[in-house]
Design a protein around this motif. Structure first.
Motif, PDB file in Angstrom:
ATOM      1  N   VAL A  54       0.842  -1.200   0.000  1.00  0.00           N
ATOM      2  CA  VAL A  54       0.000   0.000   0.000  1.00  0.00           C
ATOM      3  C   VAL A  54       0.877   1.250   0.000  1.00  0.00           C
ATOM      4  O   VAL A  54       1.844   1.343   0.763  1.00  0.00           O
ATOM      5  N   ALA A  55       0.521   2.223  -0.842  1.00  0.00           N
ATOM      6  CA  ALA A  55       1.173   3.539  -0.808  1.00  0.00           C
ATOM      7  C   ALA A  55       0.278   4.464   0.012  1.00  0.00           C
ATOM      8  O   ALA A  55      -0.911   4.598  -0.289  1.00  0.00           O
ATOM      9  N   PHE A  56       0.856   5.073   1.060  1.00  0.00           N
ATOM     10  CA  PHE A  56       0.097   5.958   1.951  1.00  0.00           C
ATOM     11  C   PHE A  56       0.498   7.408   1.717  1.00  0.00           C
ATOM     12  O   PHE A  56       1.678   7.707   1.499  1.00  0.00           O
ATOM     13  N   ASP A  57      -0.506   8.305   1.835  1.00  0.00           N
ATOM     14  CA  ASP A  57      -0.200   9.733   1.714  1.00  0.00           C
ATOM     15  C   ASP A  57      -1.013  10.511   2.745  1.00  0.00           C
ATOM     16  O   ASP A  57      -2.096  10.072   3.164  1.00  0.00           O
ATOM     17  N   ASN A  58      -0.481  11.641   3.174  1.00  0.00           N
ATOM     18  CA  ASN A  58      -1.222  12.515   4.091  1.00  0.00           C
ATOM     19  C   ASN A  58      -0.860  13.954   3.775  1.00  0.00           C
ATOM     20  O   ASN A  58       0.067  14.225   3.000  1.00  0.00           O
ATOM     21  N   LEU A  59      -1.590  14.881   4.408  1.00  0.00           N
ATOM     22  CA  LEU A  59      -1.469  16.300   4.032  1.00  0.00           C
ATOM     23  C   LEU A  59      -0.863  17.166   5.134  1.00  0.00           C
ATOM     24  O   LEU A  59      -0.787  18.386   4.977  1.00  0.00           O
ATOM     25  N   LEU A  60      -0.497  16.572   6.251  1.00  0.00           N
ATOM     26  CA  LEU A  60       0.014  17.400   7.356  1.00  0.00           C
ATOM     27  C   LEU A  60       1.340  16.875   7.907  1.00  0.00           C
ATOM     28  O   LEU A  60       1.542  16.839   9.127  1.00  0.00           O
ATOM     29  N   PHE A  61       2.223  16.474   7.017  1.00  0.00           N
ATOM     30  CA  PHE A  61       3.611  16.144   7.381  1.00  0.00           C
ATOM     31  C   PHE A  61       3.733  14.961   8.337  1.00  0.00           C
ATOM     32  O   PHE A  61       4.702  14.870   9.087  1.00  0.00           O
ATOM     33  N   LEU A  62       2.750  14.076   8.364  1.00  0.00           N
ATOM     34  CA  LEU A  62       2.884  12.867   9.181  1.00  0.00           C
ATOM     35  C   LEU A  62       3.823  11.895   8.473  1.00  0.00           C
ATOM     36  O   LEU A  62       3.894  11.877   7.233  1.00  0.00           O
ATOM     37  N   THR A  63       4.533  11.097   9.261  1.00  0.00           N
ATOM     38  CA  THR A  63       5.386  10.057   8.672  1.00  0.00           C
ATOM     39  C   THR A  63       5.014   8.725   9.325  1.00  0.00           C
ATOM     40  O   THR A  63       4.211   8.685  10.275  1.00  0.00           O
ATOM     41  N   GLU A  64       5.657   7.645   8.863  1.00  0.00           N
ATOM     42  CA  GLU A  64       5.378   6.330   9.453  1.00  0.00           C
ATOM     43  C   GLU A  64       5.778   6.293  10.926  1.00  0.00           C
ATOM     44  O   GLU A  64       5.312   5.446  11.682  1.00  0.00           O
ATOM     45  N   LYS A  65       6.628   7.258  11.335  1.00  0.00           N
ATOM     46  CA  LYS A  65       7.030   7.289  12.752  1.00  0.00           C
ATOM     47  C   LYS A  65       5.879   7.758  13.651  1.00  0.00           C
ATOM     48  O   LYS A  65       5.938   7.621  14.871  1.00  0.00           O
ATOM     49  N   ASP A  66       4.861   8.361  13.065  1.00  0.00           N
ATOM     50  CA  ASP A  66       3.737   8.865  13.859  1.00  0.00           C
ATOM     51  C   ASP A  66       2.700   7.786  14.168  1.00  0.00           C
ATOM     52  O   ASP A  66       1.735   8.055  14.884  1.00  0.00           O
TER      53      ASP A  66
END
Ligand SMILES: NC(=O)c1ccc[n+]([C@@H]2O[C@H](COP(=O)([O-])OP(=O)(O)OC[C@H]3O[C@@H](n4cnc5c(N)ncnc54)[C@H](OP(=O)(O)O)[C@@H]3O)[C@@H](O)[C@H]2O)c1
Length: 369
Positions: A264-276
């Motif tokens: 799965v390719a994930f995207d978000n709009l508020l600078f979240l990363t997989e570390k969150d």
């Protein structure tokens, strides 16, 4: 003309006082830009966030979305004529000389759309709420530009969705927050441009609307079984996931909802990363990205301490979407419902507060110049 009216950030965080109207100099555009006479504005969450979170200094011209009529054309600009009806998105809210909520606005061609005058109604919409519809007036044109540029970057660059509809026919995209301005556009683009199947989340009152835009499955994010319901309905076929709300909680929910899907390719709009979020150690093939709409102009962006560059690949993917993929579908795209405020630029504070207080649902707040 030497001075024009603009809404600028006041330096106050008090309710109803984020912006004030002042006179600023008539803008100076480069040879690669246009100047438009503004007709209608749309408010975005980024407008109040720049002010309240200190992303831009006091005195910055507010606003990111505007529609209007072309006044001046830089000598390197192609494809526009004086008098054209356009909408545009810009990184407002951080400069004293440039923002969308002003009488005249500097426009970058690559983040702008030109509309067919014959199908446009110039008449001002009276204050009130209007149902979603294709773009047919200046208010509607202002309402969709930033969302479209955001989805362009997310889908074409961050998620790297192939634009072969046959390849996508049996693949799901999960769009968390289908009733956000971004989600409303994302659902339509996922169907019209990419031929994906769409699963999305929204309050029950928005379900029929989002289905009418083409969403295959709409589920209520307040349902405690939301994650399990999505896993079940997706059957392991989610390949793309955009979180258009982008809190840590929604990003985690979205991630968990893709359990059983292989890559799965994930995207978000508020600078979240997989570390969150808490990751499943068994899942090794997923990718994580982020989208920042302002990169669409190709300029390096500074947001507080963050400095973000537009890569050549990002610019290539974005332009392919904007100039090749989008135009055949533009006339079909529906805007969110329009909530029209009555007081011209004086409406800026009311618009910012409606968004700051989460008082919009499936709608865009717009007002005339
Ligand atoms: N990075 C970028 O380039 C970029 C670009 C655009 C936006 N953004 C950011 O993305 C966010 C969305 O902006 P927008 O203008 O698209 O949103 P918006 O239109 O202001 O979003 C309002 C909607 O959010 C939905 N919502 C709230 N909480 C939710 C949840 N937990 N799950 C699902 N939906 C939920 C509500 O849906 P219901 O009414 O159905 O409850 C409501 O209709 C903002 O934070 C904005 O700053 C960033």
């Amino acid at each position: 003309m030497s001075a024009i009216k603009a809404a600028v950030s006041s330096g106050s965080q008090k309710t109803g006082e984020l912006a004030k109207l002042i006179q600023i100099p008539y803008p100076v555009a480069s040879d690669d830009q246009l100047i438009i006479k503004a007709v209608a504005y749309a408010a975005n969450p980024t407008d109040w966030k720049h002010i309240v979170l200190g992303w831009g200094p006091a005195g910055s011209v507010v606003g990111s979305d505007v529609s209007g009529i072309v006044e001046k054309i830089g000598k390197n600009v192609k494809g526009f004529e004086v008098g054209d009806y356009v909408s545009t998105t810009l990184h407002g809210n951080h400069l004293q000389e440039r923002g969308a909520f002003a009488d005249y606005v500097i426009v970058d061609p690559d983040t702008s759309l030109k509309f067919d005058k014959a199908s446009f109604d110039e008449a001002q919409l009276a204050p009130g709420t209007y149902p979603p519809s294709p773009i047919k007036n200046f208010e509607g044109a202002a309402a969709i530009n930033l969302s479209l540029a955001t989805v362009a970057l997310s889908f074409a660059d961050s998620l790297k969705i192939p634009d072969d509809k046959k390849e996508n026919a049996d693949t799901f995209i999960l769009i968390w927050g289908g009733a956000t301005s971004t989600g409303i556009v994302a659902i339509q683009i996922a169907k019209l441009v990419y031929g994906l199947k769409v699963i999305t989340t929204a309050s029950a009152k928005n379900h029929e609307f989002l289905k009418s835009l083409g969403a295959d499955v709409v589920l209520d994010y307040r349902n405690p079984d939301i994650v399990e319901s999505i896993i079940k309905v997706a059957g392991g076929k989610i390949a793309y996931a955009l979180d258009s709300v982008s809190s840590k909680e929604t990003y985690q929910q979205m991630y968990d909802s893709t359990k059983g899907s292989k890559k799965v390719a994930f995207d978000n709009l508020l600078f979240l990363t997989e570390k969150d979020i808490k990751l499943d150690p068994e899942r090794k093939s997923d990718t994580f990205g982020g989208t920042l709409v302002y990169l669409a102009t190709g300029e390096t962006q500074v947001l507080g301490d963050l400095v973000i560059e537009a890569t050549p690949e990002l610019i290539r993917s974005y332009k392919h979407f904007w100039y090749d993929l989008l135009p055949p579908h533009l006339a079909q795209l529906k805007t969110p419902a329009l909530r029209v405020l009555p007081n011209g630029l004086q409406s800026t504070n009311e618009a910012l507060e409606l968004l700051r207080e989460n008082k919009v649902s499936g709608e865009k707040v717009v007002f005339r110049a």
